[in-house]
Design an enzyme around this catalytic site. Structure first.
Site, PDB file in Angstrom:
ATOM      1  N   GLN A 149     -37.655  -0.274  42.040  1.00 44.33           N
ATOM      2  CA  GLN A 149     -38.342  -0.545  43.295  1.00 44.33           C
ATOM      3  C   GLN A 149     -37.590   0.030  44.493  1.00 44.33           C
ATOM      4  O   GLN A 149     -37.927   1.087  45.010  1.00 44.33           O
ATOM      5  CB  GLN A 149     -38.524  -2.058  43.456  1.00 44.33           C
ATOM      6  N   ASP A 150     -36.568  -0.678  44.952  1.00 51.74           N
ATOM      7  CA  ASP A 150     -35.837  -0.352  46.167  1.00 51.74           C
ATOM      8  C   ASP A 150     -34.360  -0.205  45.816  1.00 51.74           C
ATOM      9  O   ASP A 150     -33.863  -0.928  44.947  1.00 51.74           O
ATOM     10  CB  ASP A 150     -36.028  -1.503  47.170  1.00 51.74           C
ATOM     11  N   TYR A 179     -30.358  -0.776  45.900  1.00 55.68           N
ATOM     12  CA  TYR A 179     -29.498  -1.884  46.326  1.00 55.68           C
ATOM     13  C   TYR A 179     -29.000  -1.610  47.741  1.00 55.68           C
ATOM     14  O   TYR A 179     -28.696  -0.473  48.097  1.00 55.68           O
ATOM     15  CB  TYR A 179     -28.309  -2.025  45.383  1.00 55.68           C
ATOM     16  N   HIS A 180     -28.918  -2.660  48.560  1.00 53.89           N
ATOM     17  CA  HIS A 180     -28.608  -2.450  49.974  1.00 53.89           C
ATOM     18  C   HIS A 180     -27.226  -2.941  50.385  1.00 53.89           C
ATOM     19  O   HIS A 180     -26.934  -3.087  51.574  1.00 53.89           O
ATOM     20  CB  HIS A 180     -29.681  -3.107  50.855  1.00 53.89           C
ATOM     21  N   PHE A 216     -31.531   0.362  39.084  1.00 54.24           N
ATOM     22  CA  PHE A 216     -30.823  -0.677  38.332  1.00 54.24           C
ATOM     23  C   PHE A 216     -29.330  -0.414  38.198  1.00 54.24           C
ATOM     24  O   PHE A 216     -28.586  -1.277  37.756  1.00 54.24           O
ATOM     25  CB  PHE A 216     -31.426  -0.881  36.935  1.00 54.24           C
ATOM     26  N   SER A 256     -30.155  -8.495  38.003  1.00 48.67           N
ATOM     27  CA  SER A 256     -31.194  -7.866  37.173  1.00 48.67           C
ATOM     28  C   SER A 256     -30.576  -7.048  36.051  1.00 48.67           C
ATOM     29  O   SER A 256     -31.069  -7.057  34.912  1.00 48.67           O
ATOM     30  CB  SER A 256     -32.095  -6.976  38.031  1.00 48.67           C
ATOM     31  N   HIS A 303     -40.343  -8.223  35.161  1.00 51.75           N
ATOM     32  CA  HIS A 303     -39.137  -7.656  35.764  1.00 51.75           C
ATOM     33  C   HIS A 303     -37.917  -8.467  35.306  1.00 51.75           C
ATOM     34  O   HIS A 303     -38.004  -9.692  35.114  1.00 51.75           O
ATOM     35  CB  HIS A 303     -39.264  -7.697  37.291  1.00 51.75           C
ATOM     36  N   SER A 343     -35.486  -9.489  36.920  1.00 53.36           N
ATOM     37  CA  SER A 343     -34.957 -10.363  37.963  1.00 53.36           C
ATOM     38  C   SER A 343     -34.839 -11.794  37.433  1.00 53.36           C
ATOM     39  O   SER A 343     -35.654 -12.225  36.606  1.00 53.36           O
ATOM     40  CB  SER A 343     -35.885 -10.335  39.175  1.00 53.36           C
TER      41      SER A 343
END
Length: 306
Positions: A146-147, A149-150, A160, A171, A270, A272
């Protein structure tokens, strides 16, 4: 009688005076109509000449070919100017048309402006690291994320995955736990770097490729989704026998256009912590992937090679 004769003479004189003008005007209108009409040789049907004059004659095949070649060259030059740093050569060739599109130039401008004002992950030289691990025609497995890691020291262009020596995020811990149950000989590593998979042909592709530090989804709907959709579409249309692992609703929506007559698709929840018990644990996607690769005549992935 004399009065009648006088009126007659006067009327005749007036008609005679105006007659040449009327005749001239009628003659001019007739000539103009003749100029504007052409009688076709195959009948009495007439067509205004203006329509023929303004109608463009068809281009020859040679001219059309030249126009198309010039257009292709122009697009390639535009794409070459817009290709960002770090994209693998084979991926450049396959996805070259995307770099010439207005949305991509706007996207690159947005990311550049973001980097001037904020910390953005991953670093610019790692945004496209997923294209550096293997040639596009060597891809065997696709995992959609998806996005990025921030947090610091995490994102490096592979979904991942996190940079060494960063510990695995939750995750990925779930992924490791499933691997322990699914793949004989797998030992959970202390890091979260999945480069070993990527080099074997496992494409680890996020839907969005950049993010502002500590602000999840901050670069959504800026154009990355269009680009990664085009990447998935190219793989689906140009390769055969790939295995797509779609974990979660977002990945499944992104993979809806995959040609399932040409490729294998495995879906579950997912990994998660919020959804891992809804189907991810026990899915055995890693052993199933290798079975499907064997069906396609491809070598298996060594999931332990981390």
């Amino acid at each position: 009688m004399g009065t009648i004769k006088s009126n007659t003479i006067r009327q005749k004189t007036i008609n005679t005076f105006f007659s040449p003008i009327v005749q001239k005007r009628n003659l001019e209108e007739k000539n103009e109509n003749e100029k504007r009409e052409v009688t076709h040789p195959d009948g009495d049907r007439k067509k205004p000449m203006d329509d023929e004059c303004h109608g463009s004659s068809p281009l020859s095949p040679e001219q059309l070919d030249r126009i198309e070649r010039n257009r292709t060259v122009a697009l390639r030059r535009l794409a070459a100017r817009n290709i960002p740093h770090g994209i693998g050569e084979s991926w450049q060739k396959a996805l070259g048309e995307e770099f010439a599109k207005p949305y991509f130039a706007k996207l690159m401008q947005f990311v550049a402006e973001e980097r001037k004002r904020h910390v953005v992950y991953p670093p610019s030289h790692q945004v496209f690291s997923w294209t550096q691990m293997c040639a596009i025609h060597d891809v065997k497995v696709v995992i959609l994320g998806q996005d990025p890691y921030h947090g610091p020291g995490q994102a490096h262009g592979l979904c991942f995955s996190v940079q060494r020596p960063t510990l695995p995020p939750p995750s990925l811990e779930s992924v490791y736990k499933e691997l322990e149950d699914d793949v004989e000989g797998f030992q959970r590593p202390v890091h979260g770097d999945l480069t070993g998979w990527a080099k074997q042909g496992v494409l680890l592709l996020n839907a969005v490729l950049t993010v502002r530090a500590h602000q999840a989804n901050s670069h959504q709907d800026r154009g990355w989704e269009v680009f990664t959709d085009a990447t998935v579409a190219w793989l689906s249309a140009n390769l055969d026998g790939l295995v797509f692992l779609l974990w979660g609703l977002q990945a499944q929506r992104k993979g809806a256009a995959i040609n399932r007559k040409r490729h294998h698709v495995l879906q579950t929840s997912h990994p998660s912590p919020f959804s891992v018990h809804r189907g991810f644990f026990g899915c055995r996607h890693f052993s199933k992937t290798n079975q499907l690769l064997a069906v396609s005549g491809r070598s298996p992935i060594d999931w332990t090679a981390l």
